[in-house]
Design a protein around this motif. Structure first.
Motif, PDB file in Angstrom:
ATOM      1  N   ALA A 109       0.831  -1.204   0.000  1.00 56.36           N
ATOM      2  CA  ALA A 109       0.000   0.000   0.000  1.00 56.36           C
ATOM      3  C   ALA A 109       0.865   1.254   0.000  1.00 56.36           C
ATOM      4  O   ALA A 109       1.795   1.381   0.797  1.00 56.36           O
ATOM      5  CB  ALA A 109      -0.918  -0.007   1.223  1.00 56.36           C
ATOM      6  N   ASP A 110       0.546   2.157  -0.899  1.00 58.88           N
ATOM      7  CA  ASP A 110       1.175   3.486  -0.972  1.00 58.88           C
ATOM      8  C   ASP A 110       2.705   3.454  -0.874  1.00 58.88           C
ATOM      9  O   ASP A 110       3.304   4.051   0.027  1.00 58.88           O
ATOM     10  CB  ASP A 110       0.622   4.382   0.140  1.00 58.88           C
ATOM     11  CG  ASP A 110      -0.873   4.575   0.011  1.00 58.88           C
ATOM     12  OD1 ASP A 110      -1.370   4.664  -1.121  1.00 58.88           O
ATOM     13  OD2 ASP A 110      -1.551   4.634   1.066  1.00 58.88           O
ATOM     14  N   PRO A 111       3.386   2.752  -1.784  1.00 59.93           N
ATOM     15  CA  PRO A 111       4.857   2.741  -1.737  1.00 59.93           C
ATOM     16  C   PRO A 111       5.445   4.104  -2.093  1.00 59.93           C
ATOM     17  O   PRO A 111       4.912   4.817  -2.946  1.00 59.93           O
ATOM     18  CB  PRO A 111       5.236   1.700  -2.789  1.00 59.93           C
ATOM     19  CG  PRO A 111       4.085   1.701  -3.747  1.00 59.93           C
ATOM     20  CD  PRO A 111       2.858   1.984  -2.920  1.00 59.93           C
ATOM     21  N   LEU A 112       6.516   4.467  -1.409  1.00 64.36           N
ATOM     22  CA  LEU A 112       7.252   5.698  -1.710  1.00 64.36           C
ATOM     23  C   LEU A 112       8.592   5.300  -2.310  1.00 64.36           C
ATOM     24  O   LEU A 112       9.429   4.701  -1.639  1.00 64.36           O
ATOM     25  CB  LEU A 112       7.456   6.530  -0.440  1.00 64.36           C
ATOM     26  CG  LEU A 112       6.180   7.072   0.223  1.00 64.36           C
ATOM     27  CD1 LEU A 112       6.522   7.824   1.501  1.00 64.36           C
ATOM     28  CD2 LEU A 112       5.419   7.972  -0.749  1.00 64.36           C
ATOM     29  N   VAL A 113       8.792   5.642  -3.582  1.00 64.48           N
ATOM     30  CA  VAL A 113       9.969   5.190  -4.324  1.00 64.48           C
ATOM     31  C   VAL A 113      10.847   6.385  -4.686  1.00 64.48           C
ATOM     32  O   VAL A 113      10.342   7.428  -5.117  1.00 64.48           O
ATOM     33  CB  VAL A 113       9.555   4.437  -5.605  1.00 64.48           C
ATOM     34  CG1 VAL A 113      10.793   3.943  -6.358  1.00 64.48           C
ATOM     35  CG2 VAL A 113       8.632   3.270  -5.268  1.00 64.48           C
ATOM     36  N   THR A 114      12.158   6.199  -4.512  1.00 65.89           N
ATOM     37  CA  THR A 114      13.135   7.210  -4.896  1.00 65.89           C
ATOM     38  C   THR A 114      14.169   6.569  -5.822  1.00 65.89           C
ATOM     39  O   THR A 114      14.631   5.450  -5.566  1.00 65.89           O
ATOM     40  CB  THR A 114      13.859   7.785  -3.665  1.00 65.89           C
ATOM     41  OG1 THR A 114      12.899   8.315  -2.762  1.00 65.89           O
ATOM     42  CG2 THR A 114      14.832   8.891  -4.067  1.00 65.89           C
ATOM     43  N   VAL A 115      14.512   7.278  -6.895  1.00 66.04           N
ATOM     44  CA  VAL A 115      15.548   6.808  -7.824  1.00 66.04           C
ATOM     45  C   VAL A 115      16.711   7.790  -7.785  1.00 66.04           C
ATOM     46  O   VAL A 115      16.528   8.993  -7.987  1.00 66.04           O
ATOM     47  CB  VAL A 115      15.009   6.695  -9.262  1.00 66.04           C
ATOM     48  CG1 VAL A 115      16.133   6.334 -10.237  1.00 66.04           C
ATOM     49  CG2 VAL A 115      13.893   5.659  -9.339  1.00 66.04           C
ATOM     50  N   ILE A 116      17.907   7.268  -7.494  1.00 71.67           N
ATOM     51  CA  ILE A 116      19.114   8.087  -7.413  1.00 71.67           C
ATOM     52  C   ILE A 116      20.097   7.629  -8.484  1.00 71.67           C
ATOM     53  O   ILE A 116      20.327   6.419  -8.652  1.00 71.67           O
ATOM     54  CB  ILE A 116      19.773   7.971  -6.014  1.00 71.67           C
ATOM     55  CG1 ILE A 116      18.791   8.433  -4.936  1.00 71.67           C
ATOM     56  CG2 ILE A 116      21.054   8.790  -5.944  1.00 71.67           C
ATOM     57  CD1 ILE A 116      19.272   8.157  -3.523  1.00 71.67           C
ATOM     58  N   ILE A 117      20.670   8.568  -9.221  1.00 72.08           N
ATOM     59  CA  ILE A 117      21.689   8.253 -10.232  1.00 72.08           C
ATOM     60  C   ILE A 117      23.055   8.226  -9.560  1.00 72.08           C
ATOM     61  O   ILE A 117      23.516   9.237  -9.024  1.00 72.08           O
ATOM     62  CB  ILE A 117      21.702   9.295 -11.367  1.00 72.08           C
ATOM     63  CG1 ILE A 117      20.285   9.555 -11.883  1.00 72.08           C
ATOM     64  CG2 ILE A 117      22.631   8.855 -12.487  1.00 72.08           C
ATOM     65  CD1 ILE A 117      19.644   8.405 -12.579  1.00 72.08           C
TER      66      ILE A 117
END
Length: 214
Positions: A109-117
């Motif tokens: 439920a309601d995942p918080l995703v961050t993508v870092i280079i």
């Protein structure tokens, strides 16, 4: 006997004529506005677009087991836990994070995703390519506020036989959908220190440096 002498003279004349026409083509090309060696005020460039072989960190808040450190495959896709063969190339980190979030929302439920280079190369459209008479012809990732001087430092400058003032820059024109050609004065910039010959670069620029004909 006389005809044998005339033929080489005609060939030589044609060569000189071709060389001069090449020079005039470059000379008549428009020039870009000068850029300062050190920007008085730097700002962010366009948002970064993920390219093949970029290395990414995917973080899912409070679900560390769903995160991963991945490298974008040559086919432009990545695989993380619960997300298989997700297209990554051509997306910004924010766009990719949203696509992963949508996939994971099927399981949590309601995942918080961050993508870092972590390590970047960028797409071809975001690289600056320098070819011809330079010490190290290369394709280098574009950086915000990059100038011609910055790019030439990255490739080690001009070669011994370069004709720097006949160099040209090929740039994609978004308004017309075609390419435009600009004259560069690399000889004046690198060998004479002429600051007026330094110009701002844009993602996708191609710098072509011919060799001297003499």
């Amino acid at each position: 006997m006389r005809r044998n002498r005339i033929a080489p003279l005609l060939a030589a004349g044609a060569t000189v004529s071709f060389a001069l026409s090449g020079c005039s083509t470059t000379a008549n090309a428009p020039q870009l506005a000068p850029a300062t060696f050190v920007a008085m005020q730097e700002g962010p460039g366009e948002e970064y677009v993920i390219g093949p072989l970029d290395k990414l960190t995917i973080h899912v808040w409070r679900n560390d087991e769903l995160g991963a450190e991945v490298q974008v495959r040559p086919d432009g896709r990545i695989t993380t836990p619960l997300v298989a063969d997700m297209p990554a190339v051509g997306k910004t980190p924010t766009m990719l994070a949203e696509d992963i979030r949508l996939q994971l929302s099927q399981y949590i439920a309601d995942p918080l995703v961050t993508v870092i280079i972590n390590e970047f190369a960028g797409t071809f459209s975001q690289q600056v390519r320098i070819v011809g008479a330079t010490e190290q012809p290369a394709s280098i990732p574009y950086r915000a506020n990059m100038t011609l001087l910055d790019a030439m430092i990255s490739v080690g400058g001009l070669s011994e036989f370069a004709s720097g003032n006949r160099a040209r820059l090929i740039r994609f024109d978004r308004t017309t959908g075609g390419q435009r050609e600009y004259a560069l004065r690399l000889g004046d910039l690198l060998r004479r220190g002429d600051s007026q010959a330094n110009v701002m670069l844009m993602p996708g620029d191609v710098i072509i440096i011919p060799e001297s004909m003499f």
